[in-house]
Design an enzyme around this catalytic site. Structure first.
Site, PDB file in Angstrom:
ATOM      1  N   LYS A 137       0.829  -1.220   0.000  1.00 31.89           N
ATOM      2  CA  LYS A 137       0.000   0.000   0.000  1.00 31.89           C
ATOM      3  C   LYS A 137       0.856   1.260   0.000  1.00 31.89           C
ATOM      4  CE  LYS A 137      -2.211  -0.824   3.826  1.00 31.89           C
ATOM      5  NZ  LYS A 137      -1.759  -2.179   4.191  1.00 31.89           N
ATOM      6  N   ARG A 141      -9.536   1.733   8.568  1.00 30.27           N
ATOM      7  CA  ARG A 141      -9.078   0.382   8.831  1.00 30.27           C
ATOM      8  C   ARG A 141     -10.166  -0.453   9.499  1.00 30.27           C
ATOM      9  NH1 ARG A 141      -2.777  -0.601  10.188  1.00 30.27           N
ATOM     10  NH2 ARG A 141      -2.521   0.477   8.228  1.00 30.27           N
ATOM     11  N   ARG A 200      11.425  -8.326   4.847  1.00 29.29           N
ATOM     12  CA  ARG A 200      11.345  -6.900   4.566  1.00 29.29           C
ATOM     13  C   ARG A 200      12.453  -6.121   5.287  1.00 29.29           C
ATOM     14  NH1 ARG A 200       5.843  -3.389   5.115  1.00 29.29           N
ATOM     15  NH2 ARG A 200       6.201  -3.645   7.329  1.00 29.29           N
ATOM     16  N   ARG A 255      13.169  -5.542  10.909  1.00 24.22           N
ATOM     17  CA  ARG A 255      12.581  -5.291  12.223  1.00 24.22           C
ATOM     18  C   ARG A 255      12.197  -6.596  12.923  1.00 24.22           C
ATOM     19  NH1 ARG A 255       7.800  -1.146  11.249  1.00 24.22           N
ATOM     20  NH2 ARG A 255       7.034  -3.085  10.340  1.00 24.22           N
ATOM     21  N   ARG A 288      -0.916 -10.161  12.855  1.00 20.83           N
ATOM     22  CA  ARG A 288      -1.346  -8.907  12.206  1.00 20.83           C
ATOM     23  C   ARG A 288      -2.298  -9.206  11.055  1.00 20.83           C
ATOM     24  NH1 ARG A 288       4.042  -6.192  10.548  1.00 20.83           N
ATOM     25  NH2 ARG A 288       2.739  -4.636   9.544  1.00 20.83           N
TER      26      ARG A 288
END
Ligand SMILES: [Zn+2]
Length: 227
Positions: free
Chosen positions: A8, A83, A122, A155, A166
């Site tokens: 996104k 959201r 990532r 991370r 998530r």
């Protein structure tokens, strides 16, 4: 819209740049407003400092001012908001009150297994939070942020268990949102597995088509959206 890791932020940034829109990312707005010490920013900060989610009404207040301002200029792309269904309801009320019409709601579709694989690898810039991926979205120089030259990091919260949780939260809170925008004929799904430039083209095509169709055509009438 799209699950975490669907791209996104990447898509929103490209669209904003190419189409001259304001890129309204909730993370950026939260950071700006808490740093500036605005009343609503400070309100949000009390929740974040307590380790709680910023409530829907506070989020809407935060984002709303940016939306109205950007709508008066050249328009906006929302990234990370709404959201939840209450946020979508609140956004709807705000838009109607300000005579702002959404052109489209783009849903980036990516299978969960792909998301897990993407997020596990990532890389994030610790300075400006830009994200990269060694395969899907590599920086010009491996391990280095294109924008600021900082060394990229992976991370801890990109671990598989955290990512799966998530995704579950995303699925549960946004499933009603998908229905909400489908009913209004605004929801446009895009294959989030395609290469980034192809996705950009697909979204631009959707925006062109929606604009040609006119702002009021089909809103809330369930006009033949393809299933
Ligand atoms: Zn950077």
């Amino acid at each position: 819209m799209g699950p975490p890791g669907a791209g996104k932020g990447t898509q929103a940034a490209v669209l904003a740049r190419d189409l001259g829109l304001a890129h309204l990312a909730t993370g950026d707005i939260l950071r700006n407003e808490t740093a500036a010490g605005s009343p609503v920013g400070l309100k949000a900060k009390t929740f974040m400092e307590a380790g709680r989610l910023v409530p829907d009404d506070v989020m809407t207040q935060l984002v709303g001012e940016y939306v109205v301002k950007a709508a008066k200029a050249n328009g906006f792309v929302l990234d990370g908001y709404p959201r939840t269904l209450p946020q979508a309801d609140a956004l709807q009320a705000l838009l109607e009150g300000a005579s702002i019409v959404l052109t489209a709601v783009v849903n980036l579709e990516v299978p969960e297994e792909v998301i897990v694989a993407r997020l596990a690898n990532r890389q994030t810039c610790p300075k400006d939070q830009r994200t990269y991926h060694p395969v899907n979205n590599p920086p010009g120089k491996p391990g280095v942020c294109d924008a600021c030259g900082s060394a990229l990091v992976t991370r801890n919260d990109d671990s598989e268990a955290v990512v799966r949780n998530r995704l579950r939260v995303y699925r549960e809170s946004t499933a009603p949102l998908v229905e909400f925008y489908k009913k209004q004929g605004l929801l446009k799904s895009v294959d989030g597995l395609a290469a980034i430039p192809k996705i950009v083209l697909a979204i631009k095509g959707i925006l062109d088509e929606a604009q040609t169709a006119g702002p009021d055509s089909g809103r809330g009438t369930g006009r033949g959206e393809t299933p």
